[in-house]
Design an enzyme around this catalytic site. Structure first.
Site, PDB file in Angstrom:
ATOM      1  N   ASP A 199      43.206  49.217  46.412  1.00 19.90           N
ATOM      2  CA  ASP A 199      42.969  47.786  46.524  1.00 19.90           C
ATOM      3  C   ASP A 199      41.571  47.477  45.987  1.00 19.90           C
ATOM      4  O   ASP A 199      40.575  47.966  46.522  1.00 19.90           O
ATOM      5  CB  ASP A 199      43.094  47.391  48.001  1.00 19.90           C
ATOM      6  N   ASP A 227      45.675  42.922  42.336  1.00 18.84           N
ATOM      7  CA  ASP A 227      44.591  43.873  42.591  1.00 18.84           C
ATOM      8  C   ASP A 227      44.981  44.985  43.551  1.00 18.84           C
ATOM      9  O   ASP A 227      44.129  45.618  44.146  1.00 18.84           O
ATOM     10  CB  ASP A 227      43.366  43.131  43.131  1.00 18.84           C
ATOM     11  N   GLU A 228      46.271  45.205  43.713  1.00 21.46           N
ATOM     12  CA  GLU A 228      46.704  46.106  44.771  1.00 21.46           C
ATOM     13  C   GLU A 228      47.962  46.849  44.341  1.00 21.46           C
ATOM     14  O   GLU A 228      48.873  46.247  43.781  1.00 21.46           O
ATOM     15  CB  GLU A 228      46.998  45.226  45.990  1.00 21.46           C
TER      16      GLU A 228
HETATM   17 MG   LIG Z   1      41.663  43.369  46.995  1.00 17.66          MG
END
Ligand SMILES: [Mg+2]
Length: 384
Positions: free
Chosen positions: A9, A102-103
């Site tokens: 993350d 983003d993960e």
């Molecule tokens: Mg993040």
């Protein structure tokens, strides 16, 4: 073979990209969010010290942190970074499940022979992201997705948390129960009413009682409290489009019946979309007339979406324009394509969408619990 799952993350993603773009921002509170009445999409860690957090109205953020640097944000750039991140992850495993911009989860099971010990591999990924993208990423390593996700959140930013096999329940026990993914404010209130504060408290509640209180979801909770999760890491590249169609038992001419059928099909397609954590940019309506002549018409949205309301409008207008023949209709279909992984944070730029999505997710949950017929919106209610 023992499974090993990494959850990765990026830390304060949008703000970190903005800092890369303009290094003079480093060391200052940076807040990314759109428009005057918009909300915060991402705040960097310095801004968070002033109490600024995502989803907070920008007005509030301004009040808490008047000297902060407020940036409108650049979607295309974030998507580009995200693609580069996923390319790096893809070099280490064919099983990469992107959850948002983003993960991602990466299944590292069986990669030892190629890359050496799994912890080294995860460290190497973290380092490459830092070197090649100049972004900080937090890593959680565990035997399943649930525990890996909780682990990656433990020491942000630039965290690296390994939960060895067999220690999952002990790792979770002392954490507040809301750290479990899926435990939102409403459920948290109910759990607190029952004296449950930590994951350990939850693990001590007999599964039977959880099932009584929360139905099927109660079982999931009991498993989660013990650190058990059997979901696979699923690469989503395979899904190119999602569609649903229905053939009428008798050909239909009534526009009201046709349009409420389209609404029901759209609801179904959007629900599938959300379940797969995807958003779609194109929407297609298929009309087959009584004489088997078939027309399809499509439209491309300016941004990928996963909210019913957005697609209802598109589908109905496509249908009204596309139904050029006076024949009765034999079959209707609704499809979406041009799919990308959902970007939760993106939607924070648009205030209306999160509210609609929240409604959609609630309806999804109710439908899953009580069956599809339980909830119908105005247009679909009364059909059937
Ligand atoms: Mg993040």
């Amino acid at each position: 073979m023992r499974r090993v799952v990494a959850h990765l993350d990026l830390d304060a993603f949008f703000a970190a990209v903005e800092e890369n773009l303009d290094p003079t921002l480093r060391g200052k509170p940076v807040i990314v969010g759109g428009g005057k009445r918009g909300v915060v999409a991402t705040a960097n860690y310095i801004a968070r010290r002033y109490g600024v957090h995502s989803a907070m109205p920008l007005v509030t953020a301004h009040r808490l942190c008047p000297h902060g640097v407020f940036v409108a944000g650049n979607h295309r750039l974030y998507r580009d970074y995200s693609r580069r991140l996923m390319n790096i992850l893809g070099e280490y495993s064919p099983l990469v499940e992107q959850v948002s911009l983003d993960e991602a989860y990466v299944d590292l099971t069986g990669t030892e022979r190629l890359f050496g010990p799994v912890t080294h591999t995860a460290r190497a990924i973290q380092q490459r992201v830092q070197e090649e993208l100049a972004l900080s990423i937090s890593v959680g390593l565990a035997g399943n997705k649930l525990v890996a996700k909780v682990a990656s959140d433990m020491e942000k930013p630039h965290g690296f948390t390994v939960v060895p096999h067999g220690t999952e329940a002990a790792f979770l026990a002392s954490l507040p129960v809301e750290r479990l993914p899926g435990v939102g404010p409403a459920l948290l209130r109910k759990l607190r009413d029952r004296g449950v504060r930590t994951v350990g408290d939850l693990a001590r509640v007999p599964e039977r009682l959880l099932r009584l209180s929360f139905g099927e979801w109660g079982c999931t909770l009991a498993h989660a409290a013990r650190g058990e999760d059997h979901r696979r890491v699923e690469s989503r590249e395979m899904v190119k489009s999602i569609s649903r169609e229905t053939t009428f038992p008798d050909d239909v001419g009534d526009p009201e019946v046709l349009e409420s059928t389209l609404i029901a099909l759209t609801e179904d397609v959007c629900r599938r979309l959300r379940r797969r954590h995807l958003e779609a940019r194109t929407v297609t309506v298929k009309i087959r007339y009584a004489d088997f002549v078939t027309h399809t018409c499509s439209r491309t949205l300016t941004q990928p979406r996963d909210v019913d309301e957005v697609f209802f409008q598109e589908v109905i207008s496509l249908f009204r324009r596309g139904r050029t023949r006076r024949y009765r209709v034999r079959l209707l279909g609704v499809g979406v394509g041009n799919l990308t992984p959902r970007a939760w944070q993106d939607d924070l730029f648009d205030q209306r969408i999160p509210l609609l999505r929240e409604l959609d997710l609630k309806l999804d949950a109710i439908r899953e619990k009580y069956g599809r017929e339980a909830v119908k919106r105005g247009l679909t209610a009364g059909r059937r």
